[in-house]
Design a protein around this motif. Structure first.
Motif, PDB file in Angstrom:
ATOM      1  N   ALA A   1     -35.879   8.970 -93.755  1.00 19.95           N
ATOM      2  CA  ALA A   1     -36.198  10.381 -93.517  1.00 19.95           C
ATOM      3  C   ALA A   1     -35.718  10.858 -92.164  1.00 19.95           C
ATOM      4  O   ALA A   1     -35.739  12.048 -91.878  1.00 19.95           O
ATOM      5  N   MET A   2     -35.333   9.935 -91.265  1.00 22.08           N
ATOM      6  CA  MET A   2     -34.978  10.327 -89.911  1.00 22.08           C
ATOM      7  C   MET A   2     -33.604  10.992 -89.879  1.00 22.08           C
ATOM      8  O   MET A   2     -32.650  10.421 -90.332  1.00 22.08           O
ATOM      9  N   ILE A   3     -33.561  12.189 -89.309  1.00 18.87           N
ATOM     10  CA  ILE A   3     -32.309  12.917 -89.309  1.00 18.87           C
ATOM     11  C   ILE A   3     -32.265  13.850 -88.119  1.00 18.87           C
ATOM     12  O   ILE A   3     -33.116  14.657 -88.044  1.00 18.87           O
ATOM     13  N   ALA A   4     -31.373  13.741 -87.163  1.00 16.32           N
ATOM     14  CA  ALA A   4     -31.105  14.709 -86.133  1.00 16.32           C
ATOM     15  C   ALA A   4     -31.280  14.144 -84.760  1.00 16.32           C
ATOM     16  O   ALA A   4     -32.010  13.242 -84.591  1.00 16.32           O
ATOM     17  N   ALA A   5     -30.573  14.701 -83.783  1.00 15.39           N
ATOM     18  CA  ALA A   5     -30.624  14.064 -82.503  1.00 15.39           C
ATOM     19  C   ALA A   5     -30.649  15.055 -81.377  1.00 15.39           C
ATOM     20  O   ALA A   5     -30.134  16.126 -81.494  1.00 15.39           O
ATOM     21  N   PHE A   6     -31.313  14.693 -80.316  1.00 21.25           N
ATOM     22  CA  PHE A   6     -31.306  15.513 -79.124  1.00 21.25           C
ATOM     23  C   PHE A   6     -31.170  14.527 -77.971  1.00 21.25           C
ATOM     24  O   PHE A   6     -32.124  13.828 -77.654  1.00 21.25           O
ATOM     25  N   LEU A   7     -29.956  14.449 -77.352  1.00 18.07           N
ATOM     26  CA  LEU A   7     -29.717  13.427 -76.342  1.00 18.07           C
ATOM     27  C   LEU A   7     -30.471  13.783 -75.079  1.00 18.07           C
ATOM     28  O   LEU A   7     -30.300  14.849 -74.532  1.00 18.07           O
ATOM     29  N   GLY A   8     -31.316  12.912 -74.621  1.00 21.80           N
ATOM     30  CA  GLY A   8     -32.064  13.085 -73.386  1.00 21.80           C
ATOM     31  C   GLY A   8     -31.891  11.878 -72.511  1.00 21.80           C
ATOM     32  O   GLY A   8     -31.149  10.985 -72.816  1.00 21.80           O
ATOM     33  N   MET A   9     -32.618  11.843 -71.408  1.00 21.07           N
ATOM     34  CA  MET A   9     -32.585  10.687 -70.552  1.00 21.07           C
ATOM     35  C   MET A   9     -33.258   9.523 -71.237  1.00 21.07           C
ATOM     36  O   MET A   9     -34.151   9.704 -72.033  1.00 21.07           O
ATOM     37  N   ARG A  10     -32.872   8.289 -70.909  1.00 22.24           N
ATOM     38  CA  ARG A  10     -33.539   7.125 -71.476  1.00 22.24           C
ATOM     39  C   ARG A  10     -34.976   7.121 -70.999  1.00 22.24           C
ATOM     40  O   ARG A  10     -35.270   7.387 -69.851  1.00 22.24           O
ATOM     41  N   LEU A  11     -35.867   6.804 -71.920  1.00 27.53           N
ATOM     42  CA  LEU A  11     -37.306   6.871 -71.617  1.00 27.53           C
ATOM     43  C   LEU A  11     -37.852   5.469 -71.452  1.00 27.53           C
ATOM     44  O   LEU A  11     -37.982   4.741 -72.403  1.00 27.53           O
ATOM     45  N   TYR A  12     -38.126   5.108 -70.213  1.00 26.62           N
ATOM     46  CA  TYR A  12     -38.892   3.897 -69.948  1.00 26.62           C
ATOM     47  C   TYR A  12     -40.288   4.421 -69.653  1.00 26.62           C
ATOM     48  O   TYR A  12     -40.704   4.601 -68.525  1.00 26.62           O
ATOM     49  N   SER A  13     -41.053   4.766 -70.717  1.00 21.40           N
ATOM     50  CA  SER A  13     -42.080   5.753 -70.541  1.00 21.40           C
ATOM     51  C   SER A  13     -43.464   5.189 -70.357  1.00 21.40           C
ATOM     52  O   SER A  13     -43.821   4.205 -70.953  1.00 21.40           O
ATOM     53  N   VAL A  14     -44.150   5.866 -69.462  1.00 22.61           N
ATOM     54  CA  VAL A  14     -45.587   5.746 -69.419  1.00 22.61           C
ATOM     55  C   VAL A  14     -46.092   6.859 -70.323  1.00 22.61           C
ATOM     56  O   VAL A  14     -45.988   8.014 -69.980  1.00 22.61           O
ATOM     57  N   LEU A  15     -46.624   6.547 -71.485  1.00 23.62           N
ATOM     58  CA  LEU A  15     -46.995   7.584 -72.435  1.00 23.62           C
ATOM     59  C   LEU A  15     -48.327   8.222 -72.068  1.00 23.62           C
ATOM     60  O   LEU A  15     -48.838   9.034 -72.800  1.00 23.62           O
ATOM     61  N   GLY A  16     -48.886   7.867 -70.947  1.00 25.85           N
ATOM     62  CA  GLY A  16     -50.079   8.579 -70.510  1.00 25.85           C
ATOM     63  C   GLY A  16     -50.851   7.823 -69.460  1.00 25.85           C
ATOM     64  O   GLY A  16     -51.123   6.644 -69.627  1.00 25.85           O
ATOM     65  N   LYS A  17     -51.173   8.490 -68.367  1.00 26.41           N
ATOM     66  CA  LYS A  17     -52.044   7.901 -67.366  1.00 26.41           C
ATOM     67  C   LYS A  17     -53.067   8.940 -66.952  1.00 26.41           C
ATOM     68  O   LYS A  17     -52.739  10.085 -66.723  1.00 26.41           O
ATOM     69  N   ARG A  18     -54.297   8.513 -66.823  1.00 27.31           N
ATOM     70  CA  ARG A  18     -55.378   9.410 -66.409  1.00 27.31           C
ATOM     71  C   ARG A  18     -55.544   9.248 -64.915  1.00 27.31           C
ATOM     72  O   ARG A  18     -55.669   8.129 -64.407  1.00 27.31           O
ATOM     73  N   THR A  19     -55.553  10.342 -64.174  1.00 24.35           N
ATOM     74  CA  THR A  19     -55.543  10.268 -62.724  1.00 24.35           C
ATOM     75  C   THR A  19     -56.861  10.676 -62.088  1.00 24.35           C
ATOM     76  O   THR A  19     -57.057  10.488 -60.897  1.00 24.35           O
TER      77      THR A  19
ATOM     78  N   ARG B   1     -38.264  11.900 -79.824  1.00 23.69           N
ATOM     79  CA  ARG B   1     -36.880  12.330 -79.701  1.00 23.69           C
ATOM     80  C   ARG B   1     -35.960  11.160 -79.339  1.00 23.69           C
ATOM     81  O   ARG B   1     -34.882  10.989 -79.918  1.00 23.69           O
ATOM     82  N   MET B   2     -36.374  10.355 -78.363  1.00 19.83           N
ATOM     83  CA  MET B   2     -35.532   9.274 -77.873  1.00 19.83           C
ATOM     84  C   MET B   2     -35.284   8.222 -78.942  1.00 19.83           C
ATOM     85  O   MET B   2     -34.171   7.735 -79.105  1.00 19.83           O
ATOM     86  N   ILE B   3     -36.327   7.854 -79.668  1.00 17.11           N
ATOM     87  CA  ILE B   3     -36.189   6.817 -80.689  1.00 17.11           C
ATOM     88  C   ILE B   3     -35.331   7.314 -81.846  1.00 17.11           C
ATOM     89  O   ILE B   3     -34.466   6.582 -82.351  1.00 17.11           O
ATOM     90  N   LEU B   4     -35.561   8.548 -82.280  1.00 15.77           N
ATOM     91  CA  LEU B   4     -34.731   9.103 -83.339  1.00 15.77           C
ATOM     92  C   LEU B   4     -33.264   9.121 -82.915  1.00 15.77           C
ATOM     93  O   LEU B   4     -32.375   8.687 -83.655  1.00 15.77           O
ATOM     94  N   GLU B   5     -32.996   9.633 -81.718  1.00 13.13           N
ATOM     95  CA  GLU B   5     -31.615   9.726 -81.253  1.00 13.13           C
ATOM     96  C   GLU B   5     -30.977   8.346 -81.145  1.00 13.13           C
ATOM     97  O   GLU B   5     -29.805   8.155 -81.518  1.00 13.13           O
ATOM     98  N   ALA B   6     -31.751   7.390 -80.656  1.00 17.46           N
ATOM     99  CA  ALA B   6     -31.214   6.033 -80.511  1.00 17.46           C
ATOM    100  C   ALA B   6     -30.896   5.425 -81.873  1.00 17.46           C
ATOM    101  O   ALA B   6     -29.862   4.776 -82.054  1.00 17.46           O
ATOM    102  N   TYR B   7     -31.779   5.637 -82.843  1.00 18.28           N
ATOM    103  CA  TYR B   7     -31.517   5.118 -84.187  1.00 18.28           C
ATOM    104  C   TYR B   7     -30.273   5.764 -84.791  1.00 18.28           C
ATOM    105  O   TYR B   7     -29.398   5.096 -85.335  1.00 18.28           O
ATOM    106  N   TRP B   8     -30.194   7.081 -84.680  1.00 12.81           N
ATOM    107  CA  TRP B   8     -29.068   7.783 -85.286  1.00 12.81           C
ATOM    108  C   TRP B   8     -27.743   7.413 -84.640  1.00 12.81           C
ATOM    109  O   TRP B   8     -26.712   7.381 -85.297  1.00 12.81           O
TER     110      TRP B   8
END
Length: 222
Positions: A10-28, A103-110
């Protein structure tokens, strides 16, 4: 066909962004009572890994519906348990990173970018993507895709098992897809027509780990 294979198809489409070495959330904050944020009152997003001394990065606000909430009501109990176990977790920041990761994972797969997938996925998820990429390459096919936009993204479930947290996000997006052969000729899809997708992705992290990153653990069509 496995649920993961279904979402890969089902994955279709890409939006090239910066590579994400991501912290998906931190509470401050240092709140005594966990507060589940709305889109308009959460802290500034921090979707990328930062070295000591770096200034926090920001991104544009993610998709939200009229309620402004980043979670569905069924996820509230799980979120409160996670907040109690991990005082650094911030649901709003997590969702900023989760949308970037989508976005990053979809783009990388595609595009067949295995290195980015290796950084953002756990072992099982990475292997599923890598196998699908290899099969596509063996057929001499390439994807020329576009992520038109993410209509909404919300936390739908949170599971906490001892020190491992799993957070499921539901993405509703509009995606267009074109498959081309080795000579660049279109063999499937359309760049003018977008399809609505409804995906459930689950990210996991060991909450007492020194590594702040969340990895894609599972993906399926909703």
């Amino acid at each position: 066909m496995t649920a993961f294979s279904i979402v890969l198809l089902a994955m279709i489409a890409a939006f090239l962004g910066m590579r994400l070495y991501s912290v998906l959330g931190k509470r401050t904050g240092h709140e005594q009572e966990p507060v589940l944020p709305r889109r308009d009152d959460r802290a500034a997003p921090a979707p990328v890994r930062l070295d000591d001394g770096d200034a926090p990065a920001t991104t544009q606000g993610g998709a939200a519906d009229a309620s402004g909430l980043v979670y569905e009501p069924a996820a509230e109990t799980g979120l409160r348990a996670l907040l109690a176990a991990d005082r650094h977790f911030d649901a709003g920041r997590f969702m900023e990173g989760a949308e970037s990761a989508y976005r990053m994972i979809l783009e990388a797969y595609w595009s067949g970018d295995r290195d980015t997938l290796r950084d953002l996925c756990d072992d099982d998820s990475y292997e599923a993507f890598a196998e699908a990429i290899a099969a596509r390459e063996a057929r001499g096919e390439k994807l020329d895709n576009r992520l038109i936009g993410i209509d909404s993204a919300k936390i739908t479930a949170v599971d906490l098992n001892r020190n491992e947290a799993r957070v499921t996000v539901r993405y509703r997006a509009d995606i267009s897809a074109v498959t081309r052969d080795a000579d660049g000729r279109m063999i499937a899809g359309s760049m003018s027509d977008a399809s609505a997708t409804d995906d459930l992705w689950t990210f996991r992290r060991t909450i007492d780990s020194s590594d702040p990153n969340w990895l894609l653990d599972e993906a399926e069509a909703a």
